[in-house]
Design a protein around this motif. Structure first.
Motif, PDB file in Angstrom:
ATOM      1  N   ALA A  70      -4.286  -6.960  -6.749  1.00  0.00           N
ATOM      2  CA  ALA A  70      -3.819  -8.088  -5.910  1.00  0.00           C
ATOM      3  C   ALA A  70      -4.285  -7.399  -4.589  1.00  0.00           C
ATOM      4  O   ALA A  70      -4.558  -6.365  -4.925  1.00  0.00           O
ATOM      5  CB  ALA A  70      -3.219  -8.398  -6.057  1.00  0.00           C
ATOM      6  N   ASP A  72      -5.487  -9.328  -0.722  1.00  0.00           N
ATOM      7  CA  ASP A  72      -5.939  -9.971   0.241  1.00  0.00           C
ATOM      8  C   ASP A  72      -7.221  -9.502   1.371  1.00  0.00           C
ATOM      9  O   ASP A  72      -7.315  -8.325   1.331  1.00  0.00           O
ATOM     10  CB  ASP A  72      -4.900 -10.128   0.705  1.00  0.00           C
ATOM     11  N   ASP A  75      -6.351  -6.480   3.929  1.00  0.00           N
ATOM     12  CA  ASP A  75      -5.788  -5.706   2.981  1.00  0.00           C
ATOM     13  C   ASP A  75      -6.196  -3.915   3.254  1.00  0.00           C
ATOM     14  O   ASP A  75      -6.820  -4.126   3.634  1.00  0.00           O
ATOM     15  CB  ASP A  75      -6.358  -5.359   1.633  1.00  0.00           C
ATOM     16  N   GLN A 116      -3.685  -9.626 -17.303  1.00  0.00           N
ATOM     17  CA  GLN A 116      -4.633 -10.824 -17.080  1.00  0.00           C
ATOM     18  C   GLN A 116      -4.805 -11.584 -18.877  1.00  0.00           C
ATOM     19  O   GLN A 116      -4.527 -13.271 -18.717  1.00  0.00           O
ATOM     20  CB  GLN A 116      -5.561 -10.987 -16.296  1.00  0.00           C
ATOM     21  N   TRP A 148      -6.370 -19.642  -9.757  1.00  0.00           N
ATOM     22  CA  TRP A 148      -7.152 -19.009 -10.680  1.00  0.00           C
ATOM     23  C   TRP A 148      -7.461 -19.747 -11.451  1.00  0.00           C
ATOM     24  O   TRP A 148      -8.094 -19.285 -12.524  1.00  0.00           O
ATOM     25  CB  TRP A 148      -6.198 -18.069 -11.125  1.00  0.00           C
ATOM     26  N   TYR A 183     -12.026 -14.489  -0.617  1.00  0.00           N
ATOM     27  CA  TYR A 183     -10.276 -13.920  -1.086  1.00  0.00           C
ATOM     28  C   TYR A 183      -9.561 -14.997  -0.936  1.00  0.00           C
ATOM     29  O   TYR A 183     -10.313 -16.494  -0.197  1.00  0.00           O
ATOM     30  CB  TYR A 183      -9.739 -13.176   0.210  1.00  0.00           C
ATOM     31  N   GLU A 186      -2.397 -13.865  -0.708  1.00  0.00           N
ATOM     32  CA  GLU A 186      -1.410 -12.902  -1.408  1.00  0.00           C
ATOM     33  C   GLU A 186      -2.638 -11.756  -2.705  1.00  0.00           C
ATOM     34  O   GLU A 186      -2.457 -11.197  -2.701  1.00  0.00           O
ATOM     35  CB  GLU A 186      -0.610 -12.643  -1.247  1.00  0.00           C
ATOM     36  N   THR A 187      -3.220 -12.779  -4.028  1.00  0.00           N
ATOM     37  CA  THR A 187      -3.253 -12.577  -5.127  1.00  0.00           C
ATOM     38  C   THR A 187      -4.110 -12.226  -5.368  1.00  0.00           C
ATOM     39  O   THR A 187      -4.698 -12.791  -6.527  1.00  0.00           O
ATOM     40  CB  THR A 187      -1.974 -12.867  -6.073  1.00  0.00           C
ATOM     41  N   GLY A 188      -5.077 -12.998  -4.291  1.00  0.00           N
ATOM     42  CA  GLY A 188      -6.570 -13.782  -4.909  1.00  0.00           C
ATOM     43  C   GLY A 188      -6.580 -14.756  -5.476  1.00  0.00           C
ATOM     44  O   GLY A 188      -7.485 -15.111  -6.272  1.00  0.00           O
ATOM     45  N   TRP A 190      -4.548 -14.727  -8.055  1.00  0.00           N
ATOM     46  CA  TRP A 190      -3.488 -15.162  -9.180  1.00  0.00           C
ATOM     47  C   TRP A 190      -2.488 -14.428  -9.257  1.00  0.00           C
ATOM     48  O   TRP A 190      -2.004 -13.411  -8.139  1.00  0.00           O
ATOM     49  CB  TRP A 190      -4.836 -13.616  -9.815  1.00  0.00           C
ATOM     50  N   THR A 191      -1.948 -15.255  -9.539  1.00  0.00           N
ATOM     51  CA  THR A 191      -0.079 -14.751  -9.505  1.00  0.00           C
ATOM     52  C   THR A 191       0.522 -13.567 -10.334  1.00  0.00           C
ATOM     53  O   THR A 191       0.362 -14.370 -12.033  1.00  0.00           O
ATOM     54  CB  THR A 191       0.817 -15.654  -9.641  1.00  0.00           C
ATOM     55  N   ALA A 192       0.786 -12.723 -10.335  1.00  0.00           N
ATOM     56  CA  ALA A 192       1.168 -11.723 -11.196  1.00  0.00           C
ATOM     57  C   ALA A 192       2.117 -11.867 -11.883  1.00  0.00           C
ATOM     58  O   ALA A 192       3.347 -12.637 -12.123  1.00  0.00           O
ATOM     59  CB  ALA A 192       1.633 -10.529 -10.576  1.00  0.00           C
TER      60      ALA A 192
END
Length: 192
Positions: A70, A72, A75, A116, A148, A183, A186-188, A190-192
């Protein structure tokens, strides 16, 4: 017809961008002596993996530090040269080689990572019905400022409605989208 247009456009853009690519590669090397290009496995049409090529914008080994895959805004792993390249998505220009090799198209859903894709539901897997693109419907409608799931839904809409006319609209809107920011959290998005 789409493939011929992709090859023609990618060839013309790669030729025009060659001096810039050479200068950017030199700047990256001068900044930290690391490789100028970054290669990463991505998932393309029908779930087939390919090696995506980008100008390197982060410190070497960045995927093993901080937020991992990820990225941000702000970063600390992004290099000074990388910040400039990312601002206008110029780090994506080497993907024109992916277009010429037939792994990508000029327009389509952005190629994604295998972890993903593993989380896609059946509808979201429709993204894989077409070749991934350098630009796409989600990019000209908000990019990573969108959550996302919303980006994936825009990509699925593209898959269901794609046409030469829509591709031309997306290509025409892409330069303006480059100035709209990249951006989302924190994850663009996407949640990991």
């Amino acid at each position: 017809m789409k493939r011929a247009l992709d090859v023609l456009l990618a060839s013309a853009l790669l030729t025009a961008a060659s001096p810039f690519l050479a200068a950017a590669a030199a700047a990256i090397k001068l900044e930290d002596r690391g490789p100028a290009f970054y290669r990463q496995r991505r998932v393309g049409r029908r779930g087939e993996e390919f090696e995506l090529v980008k100008l390197r914008t982060m410190v070497v080994g960045a995927e093993r530090e901080g937020a991992g895959l990820a990225v941000d805004e702000g970063d600390p792993r992004i290099t000074d040269v990388g910040r400039v390249l990312r601002r206008l998505s110029l780090d994506e220009l080497p993907q024109l080689w992916n277009v010429l090799r037939g792994e990508m198209s000029m327009v389509g859903p952005r190629p994604t990572l295998a972890y993903q894709v593993e989380r896609y539901d059946d509808r979201q897997r429709r993204r894989l019905d077409v070749k991934p693109g350098i630009t796409g419907w989600a990019q000209v409608n908000g990019r990573a400022r969108l959550p996302w799931k919303e980006r994936i839904e825009l990509d699925v809409w593209y898959v269901e409605h794609h046409s030469l006319w829509l591709d031309l609209r997306i290509l025409a809107r892409t330069p303006l989208a480059l100035f709209s920011g990249t951006y989302k959290g924190e994850t663009g998005g996407w949640t990991a």
